[in-house]
Design an enzyme around this catalytic site. Structure first.
Site, PDB file in Angstrom:
ATOM      1  CB  CYS A  96      -7.359   5.184 -23.100  1.00 29.87           C
ATOM      2  SG  CYS A  96      -6.791   5.516 -21.726  1.00 29.87           S
ATOM      3  NE  ARG A 117      -6.668   0.889 -27.600  1.00 25.85           N
ATOM      4  CZ  ARG A 117      -5.577  -0.112 -28.240  1.00 25.85           C
ATOM      5  NH1 ARG A 117      -5.495  -0.476 -28.987  1.00 25.85           N
ATOM      6  NH2 ARG A 117      -4.561   0.996 -27.694  1.00 25.85           N
ATOM      7  CD1 TRP A 137      -7.029   0.034 -16.595  1.00 27.37           C
ATOM      8  CD2 TRP A 137      -5.274   0.887 -17.377  1.00 27.37           C
ATOM      9  NE1 TRP A 137      -6.904  -0.504 -15.557  1.00 27.37           N
ATOM     10  CE2 TRP A 137      -5.211   0.061 -16.012  1.00 27.37           C
ATOM     11  CE3 TRP A 137      -3.964   1.286 -17.469  1.00 27.37           C
ATOM     12  CZ2 TRP A 137      -3.840  -0.446 -15.042  1.00 27.37           C
ATOM     13  CZ3 TRP A 137      -3.111   1.088 -16.916  1.00 27.37           C
ATOM     14  CH2 TRP A 137      -3.244   0.205 -16.026  1.00 27.37           C
ATOM     15  CG  ASN A 164      -3.744   4.618 -25.779  1.00 31.52           C
ATOM     16  OD1 ASN A 164      -3.382   4.614 -24.539  1.00 31.52           O
ATOM     17  ND2 ASN A 164      -3.267   4.048 -26.957  1.00 31.52           N
ATOM     18  N   GLY A 165      -2.220   6.878 -23.714  1.00 32.42           N
ATOM     19  CA  GLY A 165      -0.788   7.393 -23.595  1.00 32.42           C
ATOM     20  C   GLY A 165      -0.642   7.587 -22.402  1.00 32.42           C
ATOM     21  CD  GLU A 213      -2.107 -17.886 -17.972  1.00 30.62           C
ATOM     22  OE1 GLU A 213      -1.309 -17.090 -17.269  1.00 30.62           O
ATOM     23  OE2 GLU A 213      -3.003 -17.273 -18.989  1.00 30.62           O
ATOM     24  CE  LYS A 268      -5.426 -16.192 -17.923  1.00 27.14           C
ATOM     25  NZ  LYS A 268      -4.473 -15.311 -18.831  1.00 27.14           N
ATOM     26  CD  GLU A 319      -6.746 -12.751 -16.469  1.00 27.36           C
ATOM     27  OE1 GLU A 319      -6.636 -11.162 -16.077  1.00 27.36           O
ATOM     28  OE2 GLU A 319      -5.850 -13.156 -16.989  1.00 27.36           O
ATOM     29  CG  HIS A 373      11.024 -24.983   0.400  1.00 27.70           C
ATOM     30  ND1 HIS A 373      12.053 -26.531   1.239  1.00 27.70           N
ATOM     31  CD2 HIS A 373      11.122 -26.587  -0.943  1.00 27.70           C
ATOM     32  CE1 HIS A 373      12.421 -27.001   0.463  1.00 27.70           C
ATOM     33  NE2 HIS A 373      12.680 -27.543  -0.281  1.00 27.70           N
ATOM     34  CE  LYS A 405      -6.515  -8.802 -24.625  1.00 27.51           C
ATOM     35  NZ  LYS A 405      -6.522 -10.507 -24.385  1.00 27.51           N
TER      36      LYS A 405
HETATM   37  O1  M6R Z   1      -0.553  -7.793 -24.758  1.00 30.51           O
HETATM   38  P1  M6R Z   1       0.425  -8.934 -24.350  1.00 30.51           P
HETATM   39  O2  M6R Z   1       0.340 -10.132 -23.990  1.00 30.51           O
HETATM   40  O3  M6R Z   1       1.642  -8.067 -23.909  1.00 30.51           O
HETATM   41  O4  M6R Z   1       0.022  -8.862 -22.407  1.00 30.51           O
HETATM   42  C1  M6R Z   1       0.884  -9.506 -21.283  1.00 30.51           C
HETATM   43  C2  M6R Z   1       0.164  -9.261 -20.180  1.00 30.51           C
HETATM   44  O5  M6R Z   1      -1.016  -7.514 -19.545  1.00 30.51           O
HETATM   45  C3  M6R Z   1      -1.470 -10.010 -20.114  1.00 30.51           C
HETATM   46  O6  M6R Z   1      -0.490 -11.597 -20.771  1.00 30.51           O
HETATM   47  C4  M6R Z   1      -2.276 -10.051 -18.879  1.00 30.51           C
HETATM   48  O7  M6R Z   1      -1.416 -10.862 -17.947  1.00 30.51           O
HETATM   49  C5  M6R Z   1      -2.992 -10.441 -19.119  1.00 30.51           C
HETATM   50  N1  M6R Z   1      -4.455 -10.014 -18.270  1.00 30.51           N
HETATM   51  C6  M6R Z   1      -3.452 -12.294 -19.206  1.00 30.51           C
HETATM   52  O8  M6R Z   1      -4.655 -12.433 -18.696  1.00 30.51           O
END
Ligand code: M6R
Length: 590
Positions: free
Chosen positions: A2, A27, A71, A95-96, A462, A466, A469, A485, A585
């Protein structure tokens, strides 16, 4: 995670808090809320939804206040579960995670308290109200002594002019300028605070018109040094681009340049000289999501460069695996935010087992850097879009430089040169890659699969992450050799397969996998580096994108068309690529 923010000694607290919440919205965007102090009274507005849902709160005014963007972890997104939580003259944002909230809640209910929300956070305000006997500091100290887990808190009380900020395992930055401020990150303080300081774990800040005083969780006075807000902490908005995601893709060349420049500083050179003197028997790379993919990509070249085993694993798996001593191990934790709970905990575990821990991070003041023995700098600048783009390329650059620096001067100089070339190649790819037709095919596909061999396999993972998400189009990434396989059973005319080919030695092998897809009626697209094109593949694949070839940093270059495809697919489907559903994030909870 958050976002939290607070201000005191200002003229229109609500305006400052609202703007800060807009900056912190990456966040979490499940609900938002603001409490302000007007005279002796606390006024609160909170709602489920994005920050814009509390637009009316901008007019609250006030001389001090706190704000929150959520969040959801405990309790669904709703008005009741939105922060701030208020009771007994207190208002609190958190936050936490309060890990022992259930026990505390039971105790408080037995004493007659009634709870309004399903959150873990609400216990904090109940404890504050329980322990307050006219002494705010005492109430705060007694409350934090009862909490287990991770907590960054901002607190208002009707008898106190300012706010209180508490830090334990989640970030709190305090700032001063025309007033006192606190927030979860630095970009939210830009434009309001001229000077900033990072609270350490176990510290509490009391802010009022006169400035800050600090103490630890035992109540002993503490002091903090403020320094000017660093220029890279300013996000600069979308700068005329329609979304942060495309703005940040356009910033990839700068991210690479700045990361390379950071390696030239004296501190960094000293750290690597120290590292070279150590004889590592293995290197372990850890991260989550995109950061894990950067780690995996770096492991291929890393092992070749330094000649000892290099492995990459997701931090969430690594931290719970039993292991023996890690003496002689370099453990590099990769994280854009430096806040991801699994990555920070994996680093702590590795350190406790005797590894030397390096933090490969974009946030030099993060939790991860405080755990690490050395910091490997990523300088991508503030990344606001939830989907990581420029930070991935920055991480690939930093890890490549790290391994070449470990391998010795000649390798490092070579890598620096290659990175300089890669920067130019990225700029070219951003302006020349034509991805629109592939994005349209992705938008109408039932699923999109990404394949690659060697270092192109993490690139495929990756590319797939991308796309799903930001566009919610389902799919997966596979090693190209694994397709036959099992996963090939998924291929039909509704699917699209994107193959990544940047290594001439493996090109023919990946091309065979593309042939197998086409033979089953699947559609295929190829992202191919110059000079790696297998004969006849251009004719067989429906889409063909050529990118420049970087032998040392292939994952940086292939990322560009893959990120652009994901971005355009999201836009075509009417998604918000900056704030995809259900995400935040970085994930500061397990
Ligand atoms: O801040 P971080 O690099 O540790 O975050 C790791 C993942 O949560 C982050 O890369 C996530 O997979 C992104 N949404 C990817 O675009």
């Amino acid at each position: 995670m958050c976002g939290i923010i607070a201000c005191a000694g200002v003229r229109r607290a609500s305006e400052i808090l609202y703007k800060g919440l807009c900056d912190l919205e990456y966040r979490g965007y499940d609900s938002a809320g603001i409490s302000v102090k007007r005279g002796g009274e606390i006024v609160t507005v909170k709602r489920a939804g994005r920050v814009s849902a509390i637009e009316c709160a901008r007019r609250l005014g006030g001389s001090a206040g706190i704000g929150h963007t959520r969040w959801a972890t405990h309790g669904r997104p709703s008005d009741e579960n939105a922060h701030p939580h208020c009771r007994g003259g207190f208002s609190v944002v958190h936050n936490g995670i309060i890990e022992n909230y259930a026990v505390l809640k039971e105790e408080l209910i037995a004493e007659g308290d009634e709870f309004i929300s399903q959150t873990d956070s609400e216990v904090v305000v109940h404890l504050l109200a329980k322990y307050y006997r006219g002494d705010l500091k005492e109430a705060v100290l007694r409350t934090v002594a009862r909490l287990k887990g991770a907590f960054a808190l901002c607190i208002l009380h009707e008898d106190f002019e300012g706010f209180v900020a508490v830090k334990y395992r989640n970030p709190v930055i305090v700032g001063c300028g025309n007033g006192c401020f606190a927030a979860s990150d630095m970009p939210a303080l830009s434009g309001i605070a001229a000077r900033v300081a990072v609270l350490k774990d176990g510290q509490i800040a009391f802010a009022c018109e006169g400035g800050f005083t600090f103490c630890d969780f035992e109540g002993n006075a503490a002091s903090l040094t403020f320094s000017p807000l660093p220029p890279q902490a300013r996000s600069g908005g979308t700068a005329g681009f329609p979304h942060y995601m495309i703005k940040e893709i356009n910033e990839i060349p700068a991210a690479i340049r700045q990361t390379a420049a950071a390696f030239e500083t004296e501190g960094c050179a000293r750290a690597f000289a120290k590292l070279r003197r150590k004889k590592f028997s293995q290197v372990m790379l850890c991260g989550c999501g995109t950061a894990y993919h950067a780690a995996l990509a770096a492991a291929y070249a890393g092992e070749e460069l330094i000649g000892v085993p290099v492995r990459a694993e997701t931090a969430g798996e690594y931290r719970y695996r039993r292991r023996g001593s890690l003496a002689g191990t370099l453990f590099a934790a990769v994280s854009q935010s430096g806040e991801t709970a699994d990555t920070v905990e994996a680093a702590r575990t590795a350190k406790a087992a005797g590894a030397l821990v390096a933090a490969v991070t974009n946030v030099p003041y993060s939790a991860l850097t405080s755990v690490a023995d050395i910091v490997v700098p990523v300088r991508a600048g503030a990344e606001i879009c939830v989907a990581a783009t420029k930070s991935y390329c920055g991480q690939c650059a930093a890890l490549g430089l790290m391994f070449s620096a470990l391998a010795g001067g000649r390798h490092y100089r070579q890598a620096k040169r290659a990175l300089g070339e890669a920067e130019g190649m990225c700029a070219g790819a951003i302006s020349h890659c034509a991805v629109e037709d592939v994005a349209r095919a992705c938008a109408s596909a039932s699923a999109v699969y990404f394949i690659g061999r060697g270092a192109d396999y993490p690139a495929a993972l990756e590319g797939s992450l991308k796309l799903k998400e930001v566009s919610y189009v389902p799919g997966e990434g596979f090693p190209a050799g694994e397709l036959k396989h099992g996963p090939i059973a998924l291929i039909d005319g509704g699917t699209l397969t994107v193959a990544v080919i940047t290594d001439p030695a493996l090109a023919e092998k990946t091309a065979s996998a593309v042939e197998q897809v086409c033979a089953r009626g699947g559609r295929a697209a190829v992202v191919c580096a110059e000079g790696c094109e297998p004969e006849g593949l251009r004719e067989r694949a429906e889409f063909f994108i050529t990118v420049p070839r970087s032998a040392l940093f292939p994952a940086i270059i292939s990322a560009i068309p893959l990120q652009l495809i994901a971005y355009r697919t999201a836009v075509i489907l009417g998604r918000d690529p900056d704030k995809p559903r259900n995400l935040a994030k970085s994930v500061t909870v397990e």
